[in-house]
Design an enzyme around this catalytic site. Structure first.
Site, PDB file in Angstrom:
ATOM      1  N   HIS A  66       0.853  -1.204   0.000  1.00  0.00           N
ATOM      2  CA  HIS A  66       0.000   0.000   0.000  1.00  0.00           C
ATOM      3  C   HIS A  66       0.877   1.238   0.000  1.00  0.00           C
ATOM      4  O   HIS A  66       0.523   2.261  -0.544  1.00  0.00           O
ATOM      5  CB  HIS A  66      -0.869   0.024   1.260  1.00  0.00           C
ATOM      6  CG  HIS A  66      -1.712  -1.199   1.399  1.00  0.00           C
ATOM      7  ND1 HIS A  66      -2.946  -1.318   0.792  1.00  0.00           N
ATOM      8  CD2 HIS A  66      -1.493  -2.371   2.040  1.00  0.00           C
ATOM      9  CE1 HIS A  66      -3.449  -2.521   1.078  1.00  0.00           C
ATOM     10  NE2 HIS A  66      -2.599  -3.159   1.839  1.00  0.00           N
ATOM     11  N   HIS A  92       5.444   6.535   7.023  1.00  0.00           N
ATOM     12  CA  HIS A  92       5.121   6.021   5.694  1.00  0.00           C
ATOM     13  C   HIS A  92       4.735   7.180   4.792  1.00  0.00           C
ATOM     14  O   HIS A  92       4.436   8.274   5.270  1.00  0.00           O
ATOM     15  CB  HIS A  92       3.991   4.976   5.768  1.00  0.00           C
ATOM     16  CG  HIS A  92       2.730   5.531   6.337  1.00  0.00           C
ATOM     17  ND1 HIS A  92       2.451   5.532   7.700  1.00  0.00           N
ATOM     18  CD2 HIS A  92       1.682   6.155   5.753  1.00  0.00           C
ATOM     19  CE1 HIS A  92       1.278   6.107   7.900  1.00  0.00           C
ATOM     20  NE2 HIS A  92       0.806   6.492   6.751  1.00  0.00           N
ATOM     21  N   HIS A  94       2.492   8.601   1.411  1.00  0.00           N
ATOM     22  CA  HIS A  94       1.348   8.442   0.511  1.00  0.00           C
ATOM     23  C   HIS A  94       1.743   9.113  -0.801  1.00  0.00           C
ATOM     24  O   HIS A  94       1.715  10.340  -0.918  1.00  0.00           O
ATOM     25  CB  HIS A  94       0.084   9.064   1.111  1.00  0.00           C
ATOM     26  CG  HIS A  94      -0.363   8.354   2.347  1.00  0.00           C
ATOM     27  ND1 HIS A  94      -1.144   7.220   2.310  1.00  0.00           N
ATOM     28  CD2 HIS A  94      -0.108   8.590   3.656  1.00  0.00           C
ATOM     29  CE1 HIS A  94      -1.368   6.798   3.550  1.00  0.00           C
ATOM     30  NE2 HIS A  94      -0.753   7.601   4.385  1.00  0.00           N
ATOM     31  N   GLU A 104      -3.233  12.519   1.075  1.00  0.00           N
ATOM     32  CA  GLU A 104      -4.533  12.061   1.611  1.00  0.00           C
ATOM     33  C   GLU A 104      -5.355  13.259   2.036  1.00  0.00           C
ATOM     34  O   GLU A 104      -6.523  13.387   1.675  1.00  0.00           O
ATOM     35  CB  GLU A 104      -4.291  11.115   2.793  1.00  0.00           C
ATOM     36  CG  GLU A 104      -3.587   9.829   2.342  1.00  0.00           C
ATOM     37  CD  GLU A 104      -4.103   8.615   3.092  1.00  0.00           C
ATOM     38  OE1 GLU A 104      -4.446   7.613   2.437  1.00  0.00           O
ATOM     39  OE2 GLU A 104      -4.195   8.681   4.315  1.00  0.00           O
ATOM     40  N   HIS A 117       3.480  10.667   6.737  1.00  0.00           N
ATOM     41  CA  HIS A 117       2.853  10.492   8.051  1.00  0.00           C
ATOM     42  C   HIS A 117       3.859   9.841   8.987  1.00  0.00           C
ATOM     43  O   HIS A 117       4.406   8.768   8.666  1.00  0.00           O
ATOM     44  CB  HIS A 117       1.613   9.591   7.952  1.00  0.00           C
ATOM     45  CG  HIS A 117       0.473  10.259   7.254  1.00  0.00           C
ATOM     46  ND1 HIS A 117      -0.565   9.561   6.673  1.00  0.00           N
ATOM     47  CD2 HIS A 117       0.213  11.568   7.027  1.00  0.00           C
ATOM     48  CE1 HIS A 117      -1.426  10.397   6.145  1.00  0.00           C
ATOM     49  NE2 HIS A 117      -0.985  11.638   6.347  1.00  0.00           N
ATOM     50  N   THR A 198      -6.327   6.431   8.256  1.00  0.00           N
ATOM     51  CA  THR A 198      -6.971   6.631   6.950  1.00  0.00           C
ATOM     52  C   THR A 198      -7.094   5.322   6.191  1.00  0.00           C
ATOM     53  O   THR A 198      -7.468   5.327   5.016  1.00  0.00           O
ATOM     54  CB  THR A 198      -6.155   7.615   6.087  1.00  0.00           C
ATOM     55  OG1 THR A 198      -4.885   6.996   5.792  1.00  0.00           O
ATOM     56  CG2 THR A 198      -5.949   8.930   6.811  1.00  0.00           C
TER      57      THR A 198
HETATM   58  N1  LIG Z   1      -2.438   6.939   7.161  1.00  0.00           N
HETATM   59  S1  LIG Z   1      -2.439   5.733   8.188  1.00  0.00           S
HETATM   60  O1  LIG Z   1      -1.567   6.034   9.272  1.00  0.00           O
HETATM   61  O2  LIG Z   1      -3.793   5.423   8.563  1.00  0.00           O
HETATM   62  C1  LIG Z   1      -1.822   4.374   7.308  1.00  0.00           C
HETATM   63  C2  LIG Z   1      -2.166   4.189   5.990  1.00  0.00           C
HETATM   64  F1  LIG Z   1      -2.995   5.044   5.364  1.00  0.00           F
HETATM   65  C3  LIG Z   1      -1.665   3.102   5.281  1.00  0.00           C
HETATM   66  F2  LIG Z   1      -2.021   2.930   4.001  1.00  0.00           F
HETATM   67  C4  LIG Z   1      -0.826   2.206   5.875  1.00  0.00           C
HETATM   68  S2  LIG Z   1      -0.276   0.798   5.000  1.00  0.00           S
HETATM   69  C5  LIG Z   1      -1.821  -0.114   4.871  1.00  0.00           C
HETATM   70  C6  LIG Z   1      -2.119  -0.807   6.168  1.00  0.00           C
HETATM   71  C7  LIG Z   1      -1.102  -1.887   6.327  1.00  0.00           C
HETATM   72  C8  LIG Z   1      -1.018  -2.856   5.329  1.00  0.00           C
HETATM   73  C9  LIG Z   1      -0.059  -3.848   5.467  1.00  0.00           C
HETATM   74  C10 LIG Z   1       0.808  -3.841   6.563  1.00  0.00           C
HETATM   75  C11 LIG Z   1       1.857  -4.901   6.689  1.00  0.00           C
HETATM   76  O3  LIG Z   1       1.857  -5.830   5.858  1.00  0.00           O
HETATM   77  O4  LIG Z   1       2.716  -4.745   7.589  1.00  0.00           O
HETATM   78  C12 LIG Z   1       0.708  -2.849   7.561  1.00  0.00           C
HETATM   79  C13 LIG Z   1      -0.259  -1.858   7.412  1.00  0.00           C
HETATM   80  C14 LIG Z   1      -0.459   2.388   7.191  1.00  0.00           C
HETATM   81  F3  LIG Z   1       0.392   1.519   7.738  1.00  0.00           F
HETATM   82  C15 LIG Z   1      -0.954   3.460   7.924  1.00  0.00           C
HETATM   83  N2  LIG Z   1      -0.630   3.604   9.238  1.00  0.00           N
HETATM   84  C16 LIG Z   1      -0.741   2.480  10.083  1.00  0.00           C
HETATM   85  C17 LIG Z   1      -2.218   2.096  10.221  1.00  0.00           C
HETATM   86  C18 LIG Z   1      -2.509   0.638  10.018  1.00  0.00           C
HETATM   87  C19 LIG Z   1      -2.347  -0.283  11.193  1.00  0.00           C
HETATM   88  C20 LIG Z   1      -1.315   0.017  12.225  1.00  0.00           C
HETATM   89  C21 LIG Z   1       0.104   0.291  11.718  1.00  0.00           C
HETATM   90  C22 LIG Z   1       0.639   1.672  11.987  1.00  0.00           C
HETATM   91  C23 LIG Z   1      -0.066   2.794  11.370  1.00  0.00           C
HETATM   92 ZN   LIG Z   2      -0.815   7.555   6.327  1.00  0.00          ZN
END
Ligand SMILES: NS(=O)(=O)c1c(F)c(F)c(SCCc2ccc(C(=O)O)cc2)c(F)c1NC1CCCCCCC1
Ligand SMILES: [Zn+2]
Length: 257
Positions: A66, A92, A94, A104, A117, A198
């Site tokens: 992602h 991470h 976007h 976003e 972020h 998000t």
């Molecule tokens: N903008 S945000 O902060 O909401 C956000 C995104 F928009 C994100 F798109 C992401 S990545 C998508 C979620 C994800 C997918 C796979 C894995 C893995 O394989 O380890 C991990 C996570 C992403 F990692 C995050 N932040 C994450 C929220 C998902 C779950 C907890 C991990 C830390 C923060």
């Molecule tokens: Zn994010």
């Protein structure tokens, strides 16, 4: 007169909805309507501690399909701007795609090339996993990325490793550097609101800080970021596109198979 102009604006919400997923009343991302923002004298400048990491501290950089995620040690802490202490988990990016910009959040309807972020959790909870289901559990610092004139040396520390993680699930190690360089020099001007992750699980447990000052990268750096995930599934359907392959990067014309 305060030395800074942090802005926030009112969001009504019902307490029991604090972490409904995706269907709640405090879903992020949002459009920041600057005219609706309210100056809040209680908001202090954001202060970072322990963000400068030595090169011998190796950080995991992963393509999770992602986005690209850089894992961060808990030694990085938010020590100002929030009522409680928060420690880093990961950062991470976007990115956009050849079809369009990828931030976003938007400001007055404007979407930026990309958005960073930096995710932190409240240290009153034993772990990130526990913190992320509480309304004051997470603090995410966000900044917009735009195309400027020169190469950004701090983003170069991440972008130069992207070729090593072109496939979903791939990861590599990145030598430590000053992570604060990925965020604006001026941490006094920001928008602040209570929102959510998000992406699923969409928990409404994020205290968002969106900085006013944007980060400037070279044209080529933005293009490299856009191409990394061009063939990946979207993290959130609203602003990710499944791009046909081969992808022509409209901004720099290079082709990715
Ligand atoms: N903008 S945000 O902060 O909401 C956000 C995104 F928009 C994100 F798109 C992401 S990545 C998508 C979620 C994800 C997918 C796979 C894995 C893995 O394989 O380890 C991990 C996570 C992403 F990692 C995050 N932040 C994450 C929220 C998902 C779950 C907890 C991990 C830390 C923060
Ligand atoms: Zn994010």
């Amino acid at each position: 007169q305060q030395p800074y102009q942090p802005l926030s604006w009112p969001f009504g919400h019902r307490a029991h909805e604090d972490y409904l997923d995706c269907g709640g009343t405090k879903q992020s991302p949002v459009n920041v309507d600057a005219a609706q923002a309210i100056f809040s004298p209680d908001l202090r400048p954001i202060q970072l501690s322990g963000y400068s990491l030595p090169a011998n501290k190796l950080l995991k950089l992963k393509n999770n399909g992602h986005t690209v995620v850089l894992e961060l040690p808990e030694s990085l802490a938010l020590t100002g701007g929030y009522a409680q202490q928060y420690r880093a988990v990961q950062l991470h990016l976007h990115w956009g795609s050849p079809s369009g910009p990828g931030s976003e959040h938007t400001v007055n309807g404007r979407r930026f090339a990309a958005e960073i972020h930096v995710v932190h959790y409240n240290t009153k909870y034993d772990s990130f996993t526990e913190a992320m289901v509480h309304p004051d559990g997470l603090a995410v610092l966000g900044a917009f990325l735009e195309v400027g004139h020169g190469e950004n040396q701090y983003y170069h520390e991440i972008i130069k490793h992207l070729p090593e993680i072109q496939e979903v699930g791939q990861e590599t190690l990145v030598p430590g550097f000053n992570i604060a360089g990925l965020l604006p020099a001026n941490l006094k001007f920001y928008f602040h609101y209570n929102g959510s992750l998000t992406t699923p699980p969409c928990y409404q447990t994020v205290k968002w800080t969106i900085f006013n000052q944007t980060m400037l990268l070279s044209h080529r750096q933005v293009c490299q970021g856009n191409e990394l995930l061009a063939g990946s599934l979207p993290a959130s359907p609203c602003n990710w596109y499944r791009c046909p392959v081969p992808v022509i990067c409209s901004s720099c014309g290079s082709q990715r198979r």
